[in-house]
Design an enzyme around this catalytic site. Structure first.
Site, mmCIF file in Angstrom:
data_model
loop_
_atom_site.group_PDB
_atom_site.id
_atom_site.type_symbol
_atom_site.label_atom_id
_atom_site.label_comp_id
_atom_site.label_asym_id
_atom_site.label_seq_id
_atom_site.Cartn_x
_atom_site.Cartn_y
_atom_site.Cartn_z
ATOM 1 N N GLY A 68 36.090 13.451 8.071
ATOM 2 C CA GLY A 68 35.497 12.602 9.477
ATOM 3 C C GLY A 68 37.027 11.545 9.770
ATOM 4 N N SER A 69 36.833 10.311 10.328
ATOM 5 C CA SER A 69 37.656 9.182 11.118
ATOM 6 C C SER A 69 37.486 7.805 10.577
ATOM 7 C CB SER A 69 37.311 9.393 12.840
ATOM 8 O OG SER A 69 35.911 8.792 12.608
ATOM 9 N N LEU A 70 37.889 6.663 10.625
ATOM 10 C CA LEU A 70 37.379 5.685 10.055
ATOM 11 C C LEU A 70 36.263 5.294 10.279
ATOM 12 C CD1 LEU A 70 39.010 3.277 9.461
ATOM 13 C CD2 LEU A 70 39.158 2.326 12.033
ATOM 14 N N ALA A 71 35.416 5.738 11.295
ATOM 15 C CA ALA A 71 33.938 5.488 11.064
ATOM 16 C C ALA A 71 33.059 5.689 9.894
ATOM 17 C CB ALA A 71 33.070 6.115 11.995
ATOM 18 N N GLY A 72 34.270 6.417 9.158
ATOM 19 C CA GLY A 72 33.192 6.986 7.305
ATOM 20 C C GLY A 72 34.067 6.165 6.488
#
Length: 127
Positions: A68-72
């Protein structure tokens, strides 16, 4: 219980003990965000993951890498701040997104979640 030594790279300081929970890669955004949005964060909610319905609270999470991305990283940080995240993380390879959560928890909130990676022998086969 067999004892052995694993050696690796320390990425975030601290000392922790706990039950190991070995897992496949985790998307922390998919796992935590539904609970965060509802205000009922407690367990992993990604229905595609084998740990769906389980809590990382008090566990030493052993897994290869995050998806995933930064939200992870933000989602994992929220779980750590609520006392629902892992006590420590052992990974095959840590990326900056995943590492941001334990580092921010330590720097801004005084919560230590030790993180290590690049261990030998392979923690996924040893633990």
């Amino acid at each position: 219980m067999a004892h052995g030594v694993l050696r690796g790279r320390g990425c975030s300081g601290g000392i922790a003990t706990g039950e190991a929970l070995v897992s496949s890669p985790i998307n922390f955004f998919a796992s935590y965000m539904p609970g965060i949005l509802r205000g009922e964060l407690s367990v992993l909610e990604d229905r595609r993951h084998e740990l769906c319905g389980k809590s990382l609270k008090g566990k030493v999470l052993v897994f290869p890498f995050s998806i995933g991305s930064l939200a992870g990283g933000v989602s994992l940080l929220e779980a750590i701040l609520r006392g629902l995240g892992p006590k420590a993380i052992i990974a095959t390879q840590i990326d900056s997104v995943l590492l941001s959560a334990p580092v921010f928890a330590r720097v801004f909130f005084g919560i230590e979640v030790p993180v290590v990676d690049q261990l030998t022998p392979d923690p996924l086969k040893t633990i």
